[in-house]
Design a protein around this motif. Structure first.
Motif, PDB file in Angstrom:
ATOM      1  N   ILE A 295     -14.918  20.398  21.523  1.00  0.00           N
ATOM      2  CA  ILE A 295     -14.385  20.790  20.208  1.00  0.00           C
ATOM      3  C   ILE A 295     -13.343  19.757  19.784  1.00  0.00           C
ATOM      4  O   ILE A 295     -12.551  19.292  20.612  1.00  0.00           O
ATOM      5  CB  ILE A 295     -13.736  22.188  20.253  1.00  0.00           C
ATOM      6  CG1 ILE A 295     -14.787  23.278  20.492  1.00  0.00           C
ATOM      7  CG2 ILE A 295     -12.961  22.482  18.963  1.00  0.00           C
ATOM      8  CD1 ILE A 295     -14.193  24.662  20.707  1.00  0.00           C
ATOM      9  N   THR A 296     -13.347  19.405  18.509  1.00  0.00           N
ATOM     10  CA  THR A 296     -12.310  18.554  17.943  1.00  0.00           C
ATOM     11  C   THR A 296     -11.563  19.336  16.868  1.00  0.00           C
ATOM     12  O   THR A 296     -12.185  19.922  15.975  1.00  0.00           O
ATOM     13  CB  THR A 296     -12.902  17.280  17.326  1.00  0.00           C
ATOM     14  OG1 THR A 296     -13.566  16.518  18.354  1.00  0.00           O
ATOM     15  CG2 THR A 296     -11.807  16.426  16.689  1.00  0.00           C
ATOM     16  N   LEU A 297     -10.243  19.369  16.996  1.00  0.00           N
ATOM     17  CA  LEU A 297      -9.399  20.070  16.027  1.00  0.00           C
ATOM     18  C   LEU A 297      -8.306  19.127  15.532  1.00  0.00           C
ATOM     19  O   LEU A 297      -7.797  18.307  16.299  1.00  0.00           O
ATOM     20  CB  LEU A 297      -8.737  21.295  16.669  1.00  0.00           C
ATOM     21  CG  LEU A 297      -9.648  22.413  17.177  1.00  0.00           C
ATOM     22  CD1 LEU A 297      -8.833  23.445  17.952  1.00  0.00           C
ATOM     23  CD2 LEU A 297     -10.384  23.077  16.029  1.00  0.00           C
ATOM     24  N   ASN A 298      -7.938  19.262  14.253  1.00  0.00           N
ATOM     25  CA  ASN A 298      -6.782  18.502  13.779  1.00  0.00           C
ATOM     26  C   ASN A 298      -5.539  19.380  13.871  1.00  0.00           C
ATOM     27  O   ASN A 298      -5.601  20.592  13.685  1.00  0.00           O
ATOM     28  CB  ASN A 298      -7.001  17.948  12.368  1.00  0.00           C
ATOM     29  CG  ASN A 298      -7.078  19.025  11.302  1.00  0.00           C
ATOM     30  OD1 ASN A 298      -6.122  19.774  11.099  1.00  0.00           O
ATOM     31  ND2 ASN A 298      -8.198  19.098  10.594  1.00  0.00           N
ATOM     32  N   LEU A 299      -4.433  18.742  14.178  1.00  0.00           N
ATOM     33  CA  LEU A 299      -3.136  19.394  14.262  1.00  0.00           C
ATOM     34  C   LEU A 299      -2.216  18.711  13.268  1.00  0.00           C
ATOM     35  O   LEU A 299      -1.911  17.521  13.407  1.00  0.00           O
ATOM     36  CB  LEU A 299      -2.569  19.303  15.683  1.00  0.00           C
ATOM     37  CG  LEU A 299      -1.136  19.793  15.907  1.00  0.00           C
ATOM     38  CD1 LEU A 299      -0.967  21.242  15.477  1.00  0.00           C
ATOM     39  CD2 LEU A 299      -0.741  19.618  17.374  1.00  0.00           C
ATOM     40  N   SER A 300      -1.787  19.443  12.248  1.00  0.00           N
ATOM     41  CA  SER A 300      -1.006  18.866  11.155  1.00  0.00           C
ATOM     42  C   SER A 300       0.445  19.309  11.230  1.00  0.00           C
ATOM     43  O   SER A 300       0.751  20.421  11.678  1.00  0.00           O
ATOM     44  CB  SER A 300      -1.590  19.287   9.803  1.00  0.00           C
ATOM     45  OG  SER A 300      -2.952  18.921   9.693  1.00  0.00           O
ATOM     46  N   ALA A 301       1.330  18.456  10.746  1.00  0.00           N
ATOM     47  CA  ALA A 301       2.761  18.783  10.650  1.00  0.00           C
ATOM     48  C   ALA A 301       3.455  17.688   9.871  1.00  0.00           C
ATOM     49  O   ALA A 301       2.898  16.607   9.638  1.00  0.00           O
ATOM     50  CB  ALA A 301       3.394  18.922  12.025  1.00  0.00           C
ATOM     51  N   SER A 302       4.689  17.966   9.449  1.00  0.00           N
ATOM     52  CA  SER A 302       5.483  16.941   8.775  1.00  0.00           C
ATOM     53  C   SER A 302       5.825  15.846   9.777  1.00  0.00           C
ATOM     54  O   SER A 302       5.879  16.083  10.987  1.00  0.00           O
ATOM     55  CB  SER A 302       6.754  17.542   8.174  1.00  0.00           C
ATOM     56  OG  SER A 302       7.534  18.143   9.182  1.00  0.00           O
TER      57      SER A 302
ATOM     58  N   ASP B  64      -6.686  22.641  10.412  1.00  0.00           N
ATOM     59  CA  ASP B  64      -7.209  23.489  11.487  1.00  0.00           C
ATOM     60  C   ASP B  64      -6.036  24.236  12.129  1.00  0.00           C
ATOM     61  O   ASP B  64      -6.010  25.461  12.182  1.00  0.00           O
ATOM     62  CB  ASP B  64      -7.934  22.650  12.535  1.00  0.00           C
ATOM     63  CG  ASP B  64      -9.204  22.020  12.013  1.00  0.00           C
ATOM     64  OD1 ASP B  64      -9.772  22.543  11.025  1.00  0.00           O
ATOM     65  OD2 ASP B  64      -9.621  20.989  12.570  1.00  0.00           O
ATOM     66  N   MET B  65      -5.061  23.448  12.605  1.00  0.00           N
ATOM     67  CA  MET B  65      -3.830  24.025  13.146  1.00  0.00           C
ATOM     68  C   MET B  65      -2.658  23.352  12.439  1.00  0.00           C
ATOM     69  O   MET B  65      -2.627  22.134  12.299  1.00  0.00           O
ATOM     70  CB  MET B  65      -3.730  23.818  14.659  1.00  0.00           C
ATOM     71  CG  MET B  65      -4.839  24.472  15.454  1.00  0.00           C
ATOM     72  SD  MET B  65      -4.542  24.429  17.248  1.00  0.00           S
ATOM     73  CE  MET B  65      -4.665  22.658  17.564  1.00  0.00           C
ATOM     74  N   LEU B  66      -1.697  24.139  12.009  1.00  0.00           N
ATOM     75  CA  LEU B  66      -0.535  23.622  11.290  1.00  0.00           C
ATOM     76  C   LEU B  66       0.732  24.013  12.027  1.00  0.00           C
ATOM     77  O   LEU B  66       1.009  25.206  12.207  1.00  0.00           O
ATOM     78  CB  LEU B  66      -0.498  24.170   9.861  1.00  0.00           C
ATOM     79  CG  LEU B  66       0.714  23.765   9.008  1.00  0.00           C
ATOM     80  CD1 LEU B  66       0.676  22.267   8.698  1.00  0.00           C
ATOM     81  CD2 LEU B  66       0.756  24.584   7.717  1.00  0.00           C
ATOM     82  N   TYR B  67       1.495  23.013  12.467  1.00  0.00           N
ATOM     83  CA  TYR B  67       2.793  23.274  13.085  1.00  0.00           C
ATOM     84  C   TYR B  67       3.802  23.514  11.961  1.00  0.00           C
ATOM     85  O   TYR B  67       3.992  22.666  11.088  1.00  0.00           O
ATOM     86  CB  TYR B  67       3.224  22.081  13.940  1.00  0.00           C
ATOM     87  CG  TYR B  67       4.666  22.122  14.381  1.00  0.00           C
ATOM     88  CD1 TYR B  67       5.063  22.923  15.457  1.00  0.00           C
ATOM     89  CD2 TYR B  67       5.633  21.364  13.730  1.00  0.00           C
ATOM     90  CE1 TYR B  67       6.392  22.961  15.861  1.00  0.00           C
ATOM     91  CE2 TYR B  67       6.964  21.397  14.125  1.00  0.00           C
ATOM     92  CZ  TYR B  67       7.332  22.191  15.191  1.00  0.00           C
ATOM     93  OH  TYR B  67       8.650  22.240  15.586  1.00  0.00           O
TER      94      TYR B  67
END
Length: 540
Positions: A382-389, A432-435
């Motif tokens: 599985i590939t997921l993106n993890l986003s944040a400032s 996908d996932m947001l910090y």
């Protein structure tokens, strides 16, 4: 020798920066506090930043507030009634209320204050408190300019009675109105000040513990003196407050060590250096940092086992210890500890390990969930993106490292955003996932539980069963003292944690260096303002 010269020069620079400030031992019954930045405004209805909220707590007071034990209590209100349907609050004001210039403070001042907050011509960034946190009747139409402010659901049948009508029940309304945005505003004084309103100490009235007697916009120094007309004046023992804007944390610490400040907030390396100092005091706040999961449009995260695998793969203790340092603590639940007392007086989130089975770090158990999830999805990776400032680089790298190490076949792609892009992602999706992080506006668990209600425009959690439970919480009438409501909120948190609807990471507290001569300083449960009725200073 070089270090001594550098320190000497730094102290000289500090003395010059502090100008006419006296050492705290020279100030009788006055407390000097370092501020990280000047407040953007002292207009209560316009306050939207934490510095303004902190300063506002010195000279404003509302219907409700907090005592030295952080208990919610009436301040300008004597009592209140709630209608059977929970939609109408009738507040009965205390006798003899006055503004700082001696003029009477009446229910009409609350009406005008609420109307200013809603008025689109005033342009407050805090109007969401009227439309989203608790929806006052006609607030959406008034704030959008479709109705005049006179149609807002607030009224004053007489000088001592203030009525608020809501669109839907809001059991935490008394906690919400502790914010400075909901404090009264005298219409005659406001119009007499004109465009200069709240631009100087002479164009603002106080109804709180202190009066502003030295203030200019973005000034480096603010001074306040005790308000003789404050309703609880006998509980205010400190005669004056000096607020000094200090350019950076290191200078703040220097000013404290040099004797110019009684109190200074410290964080990061400076807090770590002060660790063990008996004058270092930490306060809990209603703050949660977490991973928001897109279960609506991301197939992998729609799988509960994949979410549980991620939940159990993150070593929160390691992240806090090595990256966050003093003032932060690992969080394994939705609601952080220390900000909300249940009907029986206990901390709603007092058991910090209540959800250890669901959230505590366990790579072995995480692997079991992971393999089940992969099997159910029919994939091997599985590939997921993890986003944040962009400011969260080190935290994102740590999370990526832990997840990829503990979950074979998982690839995390980091996506750094501007602050504006991160806020847009939180509201509109595209991740996908947001910090992200959240600080409660009011001291009630729904401030966090509401984040996970399904909406058409949001890509986060989506669970009709949870939505129905949250609606039941909102319709359980009984302000702050309903045992049934507490139980329902626990059920809601149970549902979120059992379903791994989010990945809580850590909470943040505020750490202050406070001189031994200063006693009783306390911050509000949300951490935005301070509580002054217990503050005292022993003059040396």
């Amino acid at each position: 020798m070089k270090k001594r010269i550098s320190l000497f020069l730094a102290v000289l620079l500090l003395i010059g920066m502090l100008g006419g400030c006296k050492k705290t031992s020279d100030q009788e019954q006055e407390v000097s506090i370092a501020l990280a930045a000047a407040p953007v405004t002292i207009d209560p209805q316009l306050m939207a930043d934490t510095n303004a909220g902190f300063v506002g707590s010195f000279f404003t007071a509302g219907l409700f507030g907090y005592n030295a034990e952080r208990e919610l209590i009436p301040v300008l209100a004597e009592s209140f009634d709630v209608s059977e349907d929970g939609k109408t609050y009738t507040f009965h004001l205390k006798e003899g209320l006055k503004w700082s210039d001696g003029r009477p403070l009446t229910a009409a001042d609350f009406v005008f204050g609420f109307q200013r907050l809603a008025d689109p011509d005033v342009g407050s960034n805090s109007v969401y408190l009227l439309t989203d946190s608790c929806t006052i009747k006609n607030a959406l139409e008034v704030t959008s300019g479709q109705m005049p402010v006179s149609e807002l659901g607030v009224s004053a049948p007489d000088d001592k009675t203030f009525v608020v009508e809501l669109e839907i029940p809001c059991p935490y309304f008394t906690a919400l109105v502790t914010m400075s945005n909901f404090t009264p505003c005298n219409e005659d004084f406001y119009h007499s000040a004109g465009d200069d309103y709240a631009n100087s100490d002479t164009t603002i009235l106080s109804c709180g513990p202190y009066i502003l007697d030295r203030y200019e916009p973005l000034a480096m120094q603010i001074h306040l003196t005790k308000n003789p007309y404050f309703v609880d004046e006998e509980d205010i023992t400190v005669t004056g407050i000096n607020l000094q804007v200090v350019a950076n944390a290191q200078q703040g610490l220097m000013s404290y060590e040099a004797g110019y400040m009684d109190m200074v907030m410290v964080s990061g390396e400076l807090a770590e250096l002060a660790e063990g100092d008996p004058e270092l005091i930490s306060f809990s706040t209603a703050c949660m940092f977490y991973l928001n999961l897109n279960v609506r449009t991301c197939p992998a995260l729609a799988n509960q086992n994949i979410r549980m695998a991620i939940q159990k793969s993150i070593d929160r203790d390691d992240i806090v210890k090595n990256l966050m340092r003093t003032g932060y603590g690992p969080l394994e639940r939705v609601s952080p500890p220390g900000y909300y007392r249940q009907s029986d007086g206990s901390d709603f989130s007092g058991d910090e390990k209540q959800y250890a089975e669901q959230a505590s770090y366990d790579p072995g158990k995480a692997g079991e969930y992971w393999q089940k999830g992969l099997s159910e999805l029919g994939v091997s990776s599985i590939t997921l993106n993890l986003s944040a400032s962009s400011g969260a680089n080190s935290i994102l790298e740590a999370i990526k490292s832990q997840l990829e190490k503990n979950l074979p076949g998982l690839t995390i792609e980091l996506k750094l955003l501007t602050a504006k892009e991160a806020n847009s992602a939180r509201l509109k999706g595209g991740y996908d996932m947001l910090y992200t992080g959240w600080v409660a506006d009011y001291a009630d668990p729904t401030a966090f539980l509401a984040l996970f209600i399904s909406t058409e425009s949001k890509e986060g959690y989506n669970n009709p069963e949870y939505d129905a439970l949250y609606e039941k919480i909102q319709n359980t009438i009984g302000v702050q003292d309903s045992f049934e409501r507490d139980e329902l909120m626990h059920k809601a948190e149970d549902m979120l944690m059992n379903d791994a609807a989010l990945i809580p990471l850590y909470t943040k507290g505020d750490a202050y260096l406070i001189r031994k001569s200063v006693q009783g300083f306390q911050i509000t449960p949300t951490g935005v303002g301070c509580i002054l009725t217990g503050l005292s200073k022993e003059v040396e």
